[in-house]
Design an enzyme around this catalytic site. Structure first.
Site, short mmCIF file in Angstrom:
data_model
loop_
_atom_site.label_atom_id
_atom_site.label_comp_id
_atom_site.label_asym_id
_atom_site.label_seq_id
_atom_site.Cartn_x
_atom_site.Cartn_y
_atom_site.Cartn_z
N THR A 1 5.29 -8.27 -10.24
CA THR A 1 5.71 -9.57 -9.38
C THR A 1 4.67 -10.21 -8.86
O THR A 1 4.50 -11.24 -8.55
CB THR A 1 6.66 -9.20 -8.28
OG1 THR A 1 6.15 -8.03 -7.50
CG2 THR A 1 8.06 -8.94 -8.79
N ASP A 2 3.46 -9.53 -8.55
CA ASP A 2 2.20 -9.88 -7.93
C ASP A 2 1.55 -11.15 -8.73
O ASP A 2 1.16 -12.30 -7.93
CB ASP A 2 1.26 -8.89 -7.45
CG ASP A 2 0.58 -8.30 -8.58
OD1 ASP A 2 1.12 -8.34 -9.64
OD2 ASP A 2 -0.49 -7.69 -8.64
N ALA B 1 -5.47 6.70 -10.74
CA ALA B 1 -4.08 7.18 -10.81
C ALA B 1 -3.10 6.04 -10.41
O ALA B 1 -1.93 6.10 -10.66
CB ALA B 1 -3.91 8.25 -9.96
N SER C 1 -7.57 3.49 -5.43
CA SER C 1 -8.87 4.04 -5.01
C SER C 1 -9.92 2.93 -5.01
O SER C 1 -10.84 2.69 -4.34
CB SER C 1 -9.57 5.26 -5.64
OG SER C 1 -9.86 4.80 -7.06
N SER C 2 -9.95 1.98 -5.96
CA SER C 2 -10.93 0.92 -6.22
C SER C 2 -10.88 -0.06 -5.13
O SER C 2 -11.81 -0.15 -4.46
CB SER C 2 -10.96 0.06 -7.59
OG SER C 2 -9.76 -0.51 -7.55
N GLU D 1 -13.38 -7.37 -7.53
CA GLU D 1 -13.06 -6.93 -8.67
C GLU D 1 -12.90 -7.68 -10.19
O GLU D 1 -13.25 -7.35 -11.02
CB GLU D 1 -11.54 -6.23 -8.34
CG GLU D 1 -10.94 -5.33 -9.25
CD GLU D 1 -10.57 -3.95 -8.68
OE1 GLU D 1 -9.91 -3.19 -9.31
OE2 GLU D 1 -10.53 -3.64 -7.45
N ASP E 1 -3.37 -5.08 -3.89
CA ASP E 1 -4.07 -4.01 -3.66
C ASP E 1 -4.96 -4.00 -2.27
O ASP E 1 -4.76 -3.40 -1.18
CB ASP E 1 -4.88 -3.35 -4.75
CG ASP E 1 -4.12 -3.07 -5.66
OD1 ASP E 1 -2.61 -2.94 -5.61
OD2 ASP E 1 -4.68 -2.58 -7.07
N TYR F 1 -1.01 -5.62 -20.19
CA TYR F 1 -1.15 -6.11 -18.85
C TYR F 1 -1.35 -7.81 -19.49
O TYR F 1 -0.50 -8.61 -18.75
CB TYR F 1 -2.01 -5.76 -18.04
CG TYR F 1 -2.27 -6.42 -16.48
CD1 TYR F 1 -1.37 -6.08 -15.74
CD2 TYR F 1 -3.00 -7.33 -16.54
CE1 TYR F 1 -1.64 -6.72 -14.35
CE2 TYR F 1 -3.40 -7.92 -15.07
CZ TYR F 1 -2.51 -7.84 -14.07
OH TYR F 1 -2.73 -8.38 -12.95
P1 ADP Z 1 -7.29 3.00 -9.04
O1 ADP Z 1 -7.87 1.84 -8.27
O2 ADP Z 1 -5.87 2.89 -9.44
O3 ADP Z 1 -7.78 4.31 -8.47
P2 ADP Z 1 -9.17 1.96 -10.83
O4 ADP Z 1 -9.63 2.07 -12.35
O5 ADP Z 1 -9.05 0.49 -10.58
O6 ADP Z 1 -8.30 2.84 -10.50
O7 ADP Z 1 -10.54 2.53 -9.96
C1 ADP Z 1 -11.26 3.68 -10.07
C2 ADP Z 1 -12.61 3.51 -9.97
O8 ADP Z 1 -13.16 3.30 -8.72
C3 ADP Z 1 -13.21 4.75 -10.22
O9 ADP Z 1 -13.51 5.01 -11.71
C4 ADP Z 1 -14.70 4.56 -9.54
O10 ADP Z 1 -15.45 3.58 -10.22
C5 ADP Z 1 -14.07 3.56 -8.33
N1 ADP Z 1 -14.04 4.71 -7.18
C6 ADP Z 1 -12.72 4.84 -6.80
N2 ADP Z 1 -12.92 5.89 -5.76
C7 ADP Z 1 -14.16 6.09 -5.45
C8 ADP Z 1 -15.13 6.99 -4.77
N3 ADP Z 1 -14.49 7.73 -3.91
N4 ADP Z 1 -16.31 6.94 -5.15
C9 ADP Z 1 -17.01 6.35 -5.97
N5 ADP Z 1 -16.22 5.41 -6.73
C10 ADP Z 1 -15.00 5.33 -6.53
MG MG Z 2 -8.00 -0.28 -8.96
#
Ligand code: ADP
Ligand code: MG
Length: 414
Positions: free
Chosen positions: A51-52, A138, A142-143, A175, A187, A237
């Site tokens: 939806t975003d 996952a 994390s990004s 990003e 996010d 996507y």
């Molecule tokens: P998501 O955001 O769902 O976890 P993404 O593919 O968007 O997946 O982002 C993952 C990427 O973000 C990793 O491959 C890495 O490049 C970067 N990243 C995330 N966490 C870390 C971390 N703790 N240290 C370094 N890079 C990180």
């Molecule tokens: Mg991401």
């Protein structure tokens, strides 16, 4: 999450900050303590799939894992970054970052620094150590956690006054521009504004948001990572985005104020659905109904009605699977297994699809059985185990811990 291996984090100090401080000194030498420590949590979207980018509504919540940065300014214009997760170090000149030639993990930080340098006057080098326990790739963002932690730390380090919304938008731009992922803003908003124990009810068009307390009581959020790499996700996507645009163009002939599927009312949709081809009709139906479900879920949370919330999550999964076609067998199995477990309120795939995670809402009493059944059935069927996370909800612990990104300044070391 209960599988965290680096100790529990209390309200006062987060032991991971201590670890990172130690790692920084080990990396850069004894006389070089970090000046700023910052962290930003990961997030899981409870409901509001795809939806975003349709200018719609989402309902993410932060998880109890984060990305951490320890930073110190330099007197020259070098930038040195060490990633504990990757065991790698990079060094470059601030004004000549060549972001695309850096390893991907460094691109996020270099991108943030470059935005701050060119638009906000960041004017000296810095060195930093990064660590995160948000699983990488996952779907728990994390990004965005890395971007926001870096932005939070660097703005503090250089005294740059950046509003929270501006920061979320800057991180989204990073990003897009430096990493090449055309993500929505959910996010970064969820990571920057999210509060532990709350969902963030967010309007992706206006960026208006509301914190909605999660009335979990005797229930928990359990996340199951299918561990399927999301290779297909990017092309699908883009395909879905194009299909939604086709839907928008179709409905614009009836109402030229329509800018996104968010503006298409259920009435207008039903009036003309029969004139649409099957695929576009189903894509539109998902987005329109999903926006309704997000708003009803926020209301259900306010009414402390977990049954209604769970049912909406399960209906959302059916819509993502049938109408939007972004689920896969592995995600379906996890969702079905969760839903068939005693005490489960509901479950759905979360994120872009074609891999990634499933999010389940389940009574605490059902959690051990849920964990066992998810593991057993997935392994039986697909020969590998999913990775499971039970989001810790102890408010005493999480309210300030995996809260909005926080900064800890070590003035003594300055
Ligand atoms: P998501 O955001 O769902 O976890 P993404 O593919 O968007 O997946 O982002 C993952 C990427 O973000 C990793 O491959 C890495 O490049 C970067 N990243 C995330 N966490 C870390 C971390 N703790 N240290 C370094 N890079 C990180
Ligand atoms: Mg991401």
């Amino acid at each position: 999450m209960s599988t965290a291996t680096r100790g529990s984090r209390d309200n006062g100090t987060d032991p991971i900050f201590e670890d990172l401080r130690g790692a920084f000194i080990e990396q850069f030498g004894h006389e070089r303590k970090p000046s700023v420590l910052a962290r930003a949590p990961g997030r899981v979207n409870l409901i509001g799939g795809h939806t975003d980018y349709n200018d719609g509504f989402v309902l993410p919540t932060t998880v109890d894992r984060a990305v951490y940065v320890a930073l110190r300014p330099r007197t020259d214009e070098r930038v040195r970054l060490h990633s504990q997760n990757f065991g790698e170090e990079v060094e470059y000149a601030l004004s000549k970052p060549h972001v695309s030639s850096l390893p991907q993990w460094a691109q996020y930080v270099a991108g943030v620094a470059e935005e701050l340098r060119t638009k906000y006057g960041l004017d000296a080098g810095f060195e930093g150590v990064l660590f995160g326990n948000v699983p990488l790739g996952a779907g728990l963002s994390s990004s965005a956690a890395l971007e926001v932690a870096a932005a939070e730390g660097l703005t503090r380090l250089f005294g740059i006054d950046l509003g929270a919304e501006e920061m979320a938008l800057l991180c989204q731009r990073v990003e897009h521009t430096y990493v090449g992922v055309q993500c929505g803003v959910m996010d970064q908003m969820a990571v920057r504004f999210g509060r532990a124990g709350n969902a963030l009810s967010l309007d992706c068009r206006t960026l208006e948001y509301e914190h909605v307390p999660l009335p979990l009581g005797e229930a928990s959020i359990v996340i199951a990572d299918s561990r399927v790499s999301r290779e297909l996700a990017a092309s699908k996507y883009n395909e879905r985005r194009a299909e939604c645009e086709e839907g928008v163009t179709f409905f614009q002939q009836f109402d030229d104020s329509i800018e996104a599927l968010r503006d298409v009312s259920r009435e207008l949709f039903e009036q003309h659905a029969g004139e649409l081809g099957d695929t576009i009709r189903r894509r539109c139906r998902h987005v329109i109904s999903e926006n309704e479900r997000v708003r009803r879920s926020a209301d259900a949370l306010k009414e402390e009605d977990l049954d209604a919330c769970g049912t909406l999550m399960s209906t959302a999964h059916e819509s993502l699977r049938g109408d939007y076609e972004v689920s896969i067998e592995k995600l379906d199995l996890l969702v079905e297994t969760a839903r068939a477990t005693d005490g489960a309120y509901g479950a759905r795939m979360t994120g872009a699809g074609f891999g990634g995670c499933v999010v389940c809402l389940v009574a605490d009493a059902g959690v051990p059985v849920l964990q066992r059944r998810l593991t057993e059935r997935y392994e039986e069927q697909f020969g590998r185990k999913p990775t499971l996370y039970v989001v810790e909800k102890n408010l005493e612990v999480t309210t300030r811990r995996a809260d909005v990104p926080i900064c800890e300044e070590e003035r003594r070391s300055g």
